[in-house]
Design a protein around this motif. Structure first.
Motif, PDB file in Angstrom:
ATOM      1  N   LYS A   1     -35.394   3.687 -14.699  1.00 40.00           N
ATOM      2  CA  LYS A   1     -36.536   2.805 -14.940  1.00 40.00           C
ATOM      3  C   LYS A   1     -37.033   2.986 -16.367  1.00 40.00           C
ATOM      4  N   VAL A   2     -37.257   1.856 -17.038  1.00 37.74           N
ATOM      5  CA  VAL A   2     -37.859   1.847 -18.362  1.00 37.74           C
ATOM      6  C   VAL A   2     -38.995   0.823 -18.340  1.00 37.74           C
ATOM      7  N   ALA A   3     -39.726   0.751 -19.410  1.00 37.01           N
ATOM      8  CA  ALA A   3     -40.852  -0.179 -19.460  1.00 37.01           C
ATOM      9  C   ALA A   3     -40.365  -1.614 -19.243  1.00 37.01           C
ATOM     10  N   GLY A   4     -40.877  -2.240 -18.204  1.00 37.50           N
ATOM     11  CA  GLY A   4     -40.558  -3.640 -17.938  1.00 37.50           C
ATOM     12  C   GLY A   4     -39.206  -3.905 -17.317  1.00 37.50           C
ATOM     13  N   GLY A   5     -38.449  -2.846 -16.995  1.00 38.79           N
ATOM     14  CA  GLY A   5     -37.132  -3.102 -16.426  1.00 38.79           C
ATOM     15  C   GLY A   5     -36.344  -1.842 -16.156  1.00 38.79           C
ATOM     16  N   TRP A   6     -35.011  -1.947 -16.345  1.00 37.86           N
ATOM     17  CA  TRP A   6     -34.082  -0.859 -16.053  1.00 37.86           C
ATOM     18  C   TRP A   6     -33.022  -0.761 -17.140  1.00 37.86           C
ATOM     19  N   ARG A   7     -32.547   0.475 -17.385  1.00 40.01           N
ATOM     20  CA  ARG A   7     -31.444   0.691 -18.326  1.00 40.01           C
ATOM     21  C   ARG A   7     -30.225   1.159 -17.548  1.00 40.01           C
ATOM     22  N   ILE A   8     -29.120   0.443 -17.714  1.00 41.36           N
ATOM     23  CA  ILE A   8     -27.882   0.737 -16.976  1.00 41.36           C
ATOM     24  C   ILE A   8     -26.868   1.356 -17.925  1.00 41.36           C
ATOM     25  N   ASP A   9     -26.244   2.448 -17.486  1.00 39.47           N
ATOM     26  CA  ASP A   9     -25.192   3.107 -18.270  1.00 39.47           C
ATOM     27  C   ASP A   9     -24.046   3.494 -17.342  1.00 39.47           C
ATOM     28  N   GLY A  10     -22.840   3.123 -17.728  1.00 39.78           N
ATOM     29  CA  GLY A  10     -21.677   3.481 -16.924  1.00 39.78           C
ATOM     30  C   GLY A  10     -20.474   2.638 -17.287  1.00 39.78           C
ATOM     31  N   ARG A  11     -19.364   2.927 -16.643  1.00 43.40           N
ATOM     32  CA  ARG A  11     -18.114   2.210 -16.903  1.00 43.40           C
ATOM     33  C   ARG A  11     -17.563   1.694 -15.580  1.00 43.40           C
ATOM     34  N   LYS A  12     -17.229   0.408 -15.562  1.00 48.47           N
ATOM     35  CA  LYS A  12     -16.651  -0.224 -14.382  1.00 48.47           C
ATOM     36  C   LYS A  12     -15.181  -0.559 -14.643  1.00 48.47           C
ATOM     37  N   TRP A  13     -14.427  -0.573 -13.573  1.00 44.37           N
ATOM     38  CA  TRP A  13     -12.966  -0.704 -13.658  1.00 44.37           C
ATOM     39  C   TRP A  13     -12.482  -1.715 -12.615  1.00 44.37           C
ATOM     40  N   PHE A  14     -11.501  -2.520 -12.999  1.00 43.38           N
ATOM     41  CA  PHE A  14     -10.890  -3.482 -12.085  1.00 43.38           C
ATOM     42  C   PHE A  14     -11.898  -4.522 -11.601  1.00 43.38           C
ATOM     43  N   ILE A  15     -12.682  -5.051 -12.526  1.00 42.00           N
ATOM     44  CA  ILE A  15     -13.713  -6.021 -12.180  1.00 42.00           C
ATOM     45  C   ILE A  15     -13.108  -7.423 -12.300  1.00 42.00           C
ATOM     46  N   THR A  16     -12.818  -8.012 -11.161  1.00 39.96           N
ATOM     47  CA  THR A  16     -12.129  -9.296 -11.109  1.00 39.96           C
ATOM     48  C   THR A  16     -13.020 -10.413 -11.637  1.00 39.96           C
ATOM     49  N   GLY A  17     -12.454 -11.217 -12.536  1.00 36.64           N
ATOM     50  CA  GLY A  17     -13.154 -12.374 -13.061  1.00 36.64           C
ATOM     51  C   GLY A  17     -14.164 -12.081 -14.145  1.00 36.64           C
ATOM     52  N   ALA A  18     -14.179 -10.863 -14.673  1.00 37.17           N
ATOM     53  CA  ALA A  18     -15.226 -10.493 -15.638  1.00 37.17           C
ATOM     54  C   ALA A  18     -15.134 -11.276 -16.943  1.00 37.17           C
TER      55      ALA A  18
ATOM     56  N   ALA B   1     -20.400 -15.784 -16.255  1.00 40.46           N
ATOM     57  CA  ALA B   1     -21.738 -16.008 -16.802  1.00 40.46           C
ATOM     58  C   ALA B   1     -22.673 -14.851 -16.507  1.00 40.46           C
ATOM     59  N   TYR B   2     -22.384 -14.116 -15.450  1.00 34.23           N
ATOM     60  CA  TYR B   2     -23.190 -12.941 -15.114  1.00 34.23           C
ATOM     61  C   TYR B   2     -22.390 -12.007 -14.226  1.00 34.23           C
ATOM     62  N   THR B   3     -22.878 -10.780 -14.162  1.00 35.98           N
ATOM     63  CA  THR B   3     -22.282  -9.737 -13.335  1.00 35.98           C
ATOM     64  C   THR B   3     -23.312  -9.235 -12.337  1.00 35.98           C
ATOM     65  N   ILE B   4     -22.897  -9.030 -11.101  1.00 31.02           N
ATOM     66  CA  ILE B   4     -23.719  -8.299 -10.145  1.00 31.02           C
ATOM     67  C   ILE B   4     -23.244  -6.853 -10.203  1.00 31.02           C
ATOM     68  N   CYS B   5     -24.045  -6.005 -10.798  1.00 29.38           N
ATOM     69  CA  CYS B   5     -23.653  -4.619 -11.069  1.00 29.38           C
ATOM     70  C   CYS B   5     -24.299  -3.665 -10.072  1.00 29.38           C
ATOM     71  N   MET B   6     -23.491  -2.813  -9.474  1.00 25.83           N
ATOM     72  CA  MET B   6     -23.992  -1.743  -8.605  1.00 25.83           C
ATOM     73  C   MET B   6     -24.205  -0.499  -9.450  1.00 25.83           C
ATOM     74  N   ALA B   7     -25.415   0.036  -9.411  1.00 29.02           N
ATOM     75  CA  ALA B   7     -25.726   1.241 -10.173  1.00 29.02           C
ATOM     76  C   ALA B   7     -26.575   2.168  -9.320  1.00 29.02           C
ATOM     77  N   ARG B   8     -26.430   3.446  -9.577  1.00 30.54           N
ATOM     78  CA  ARG B   8     -27.179   4.447  -8.819  1.00 30.54           C
ATOM     79  C   ARG B   8     -28.575   4.601  -9.421  1.00 30.54           C
ATOM     80  N   THR B   9     -29.587   4.382  -8.565  1.00 25.89           N
ATOM     81  CA  THR B   9     -30.973   4.525  -9.001  1.00 25.89           C
ATOM     82  C   THR B   9     -31.636   5.769  -8.428  1.00 25.89           C
ATOM     83  N   SER B  10     -30.936   6.455  -7.531  1.00 26.18           N
ATOM     84  CA  SER B  10     -31.422   7.741  -7.031  1.00 26.18           C
ATOM     85  C   SER B  10     -30.241   8.509  -6.453  1.00 26.18           C
ATOM     86  N   GLY B  11     -30.444   9.812  -6.275  1.00 24.15           N
ATOM     87  CA  GLY B  11     -29.401  10.644  -5.691  1.00 24.15           C
ATOM     88  C   GLY B  11     -28.271  10.941  -6.652  1.00 24.15           C
ATOM     89  N   GLU B  12     -27.194  11.496  -6.106  1.00 21.28           N
ATOM     90  CA  GLU B  12     -26.040  11.913  -6.891  1.00 21.28           C
ATOM     91  C   GLU B  12     -24.774  11.304  -6.301  1.00 21.28           C
TER      92      GLU B  12
END
Length: 401
Positions: A153-170, A174-185
């Motif tokens: 969480k950052v001011a006004g939104g979220w910061r995403i960091d990571g690397r995705k692999w084998f993303i079909t149609g990327a 026009a946009y990506t639906i990205c799964m990212a971890r916001t809690s836990g390990e």
């Protein structure tokens, strides 16, 4: 009680018109060009989709309010199967992965504002999308809980960091639906969130196309990097930390629509094999008069019929609002392997013609092989199927005691 598996008249008519459209307008493009890029890429997509709209067969699954036919899962099956007769058919009808699965999920989860911004143009074919969950090892793959991409969480939104692999149609989405971890390990079975990330975001980069044996998925299979990718609060799709839950909304139906589409290719391969067996003469008779060829043709008919029945059973459960976890896993595993067997037998029956580029069987073989890995490898599904059976047995034993 009578069981009638025949589709409703309006669905049967849509399937008939889809079959006619694919054979008349789509197959010639496929046979002429072979691959998506050679056929003109985005221009080809727009051309075929315009033709599908003119034929009245476009977007059979999409909400009626966006110009689709609004078909449920069981009703989609015969239509998607006819579209799958050609590798270009699903693209023409706007039912190709990953867009089809994303439309289903957005229809269920998205807010009204998100529906207008992301679902409407996707359903009408104005844009494409992708779904970014899979990561390089040891990240999310067959085990989604290994998700390593993080969003903080950052001011006004979220910061995403990571690397995705084998993303079909990327590439070109026009946009990506990205799964990212916001809690836990990584390894935790919760704590994921879905984010809608526009293609113009400077923090998201399609870094490369991954070379694969299949070529029919528009936009390729890509590696996507999220580096200081900041999105606003309204980019969250659904609720925070509920991403794994929402993924199930997409995964079961998407696995079944894959089965439907690939059954179309299996039927086409079988048709090529039967035609060859009926016409090819050798050893003083027709190839189709030989017992070995007849056995292969019969086995393929059995595989197609069984795969279709399992897919319909799973679709019925989904239409009833059930989870369908077991039935979709069974149908996906069997169909992925059955389609491979059908195409492989068909190529064998056609002999050197099957290996050649004069018919598309060798291309089909390359395209269907990865389905035993995509949307969960057969081994992962078998493991999950067996675990559910064993849990049910233990529960029965406990209740009996």
């Amino acid at each position: 009680m009578a069981v009638d598996l025949s589709p409703e008249p309006h669905v049967a008519e849509l399937a008939r018109r889809t079959a006619a459209f694919v054979r008349a307008a789509v197959v010639p493009e496929e046979e002429r060009f072979g691959g998506v890029a050679a056929a003109g890429g985005e221009q080809m997509r727009q051309r075929l989709q315009a033709a599908a709209k003119d034929a009245g067969v476009f977007a059979p699954h999409a909400p009626v309010e966006y110009g689709g036919h609004g078909l449920g899962m069981c009703d989609r099956a015969p239509v998607f199967e006819e579209a799958g007769w050609s590798l270009f058919g699903p693209l023409a009808l706007n039912i190709a992965a990953p867009d089809e699965g994303n439309m289903h999920m957005l229809d269920v989860i998205a807010t009204e504002a998100q529906r207008e911004r992301y679902l409407r143009p996707l359903a009408t074919g104005e844009i494409r999308s992708c779904f970014a969950m899979t990561e390089p090892a040891p990240g999310a793959g067959s085990d989604p809980a290994a998700l390593a991409t993080r969003a903080v969480k950052v001011a006004g939104g979220w910061r995403i960091d990571g690397r995705k692999w084998f993303i079909t149609g990327a590439d070109g989405a026009a946009y990506t639906i990205c799964m990212a971890r916001t809690s836990g390990e990584p390894g935790d079975r919760d704590g994921a969130t879905m984010f809608l990330v526009d293609a113009g975001n400077p923090g998201m980069t399609v870094s490369r196309h991954i070379d694969t044996i299949d070529e029919s998925f528009f936009g390729g299979h890509c590696e996507v990097v999220f580096d200081n990718c900041v999105v606003p609060d309204d980019a969250v799709l659904g609720g925070v930390d509920r991403g794994f839950e929402y993924a199930q909304v997409r995964l079961g139906p998407a696995r079944m629509t894959h089965c439907m589409r690939w059954l179309g290719i299996a039927r086409r391969a079988q048709d090529l094999a039967v035609s060859r067996a009926a016409e090819r003469r050798l050893f003083g008779g027709r190839l189709g008069d030989l017992g070995m060829a007849q056995g292969m043709i019969a086995d393929s008919e059995i595989d197609i019929a069984a795969a279709r029945a399992l897919t319909l059973q799973a679709c019925w459960e989904l239409d009833q609002g059930r989870s369908g976890a077991q039935s979709t896993a069974i149908a996906k595993t069997f169909t992925a392997e059955a389609v491979w067997r059908v195409v492989d037998r068909s190529l064998q029956i056609c002999g050197s013609l099957g290996v050649s580029g004069d018919v598309l069987l060798s291309r089909f073989l390359r395209e269907v092989r990865p389905f035993r890995i995509y949307d969960g490898p057969s081994e992962t599904h078998r493991w999950a199927i067996a675990r559910r059976v064993l849990r049910q047995h233990a529960k029965r034993q406990e209740n009996a005691g």
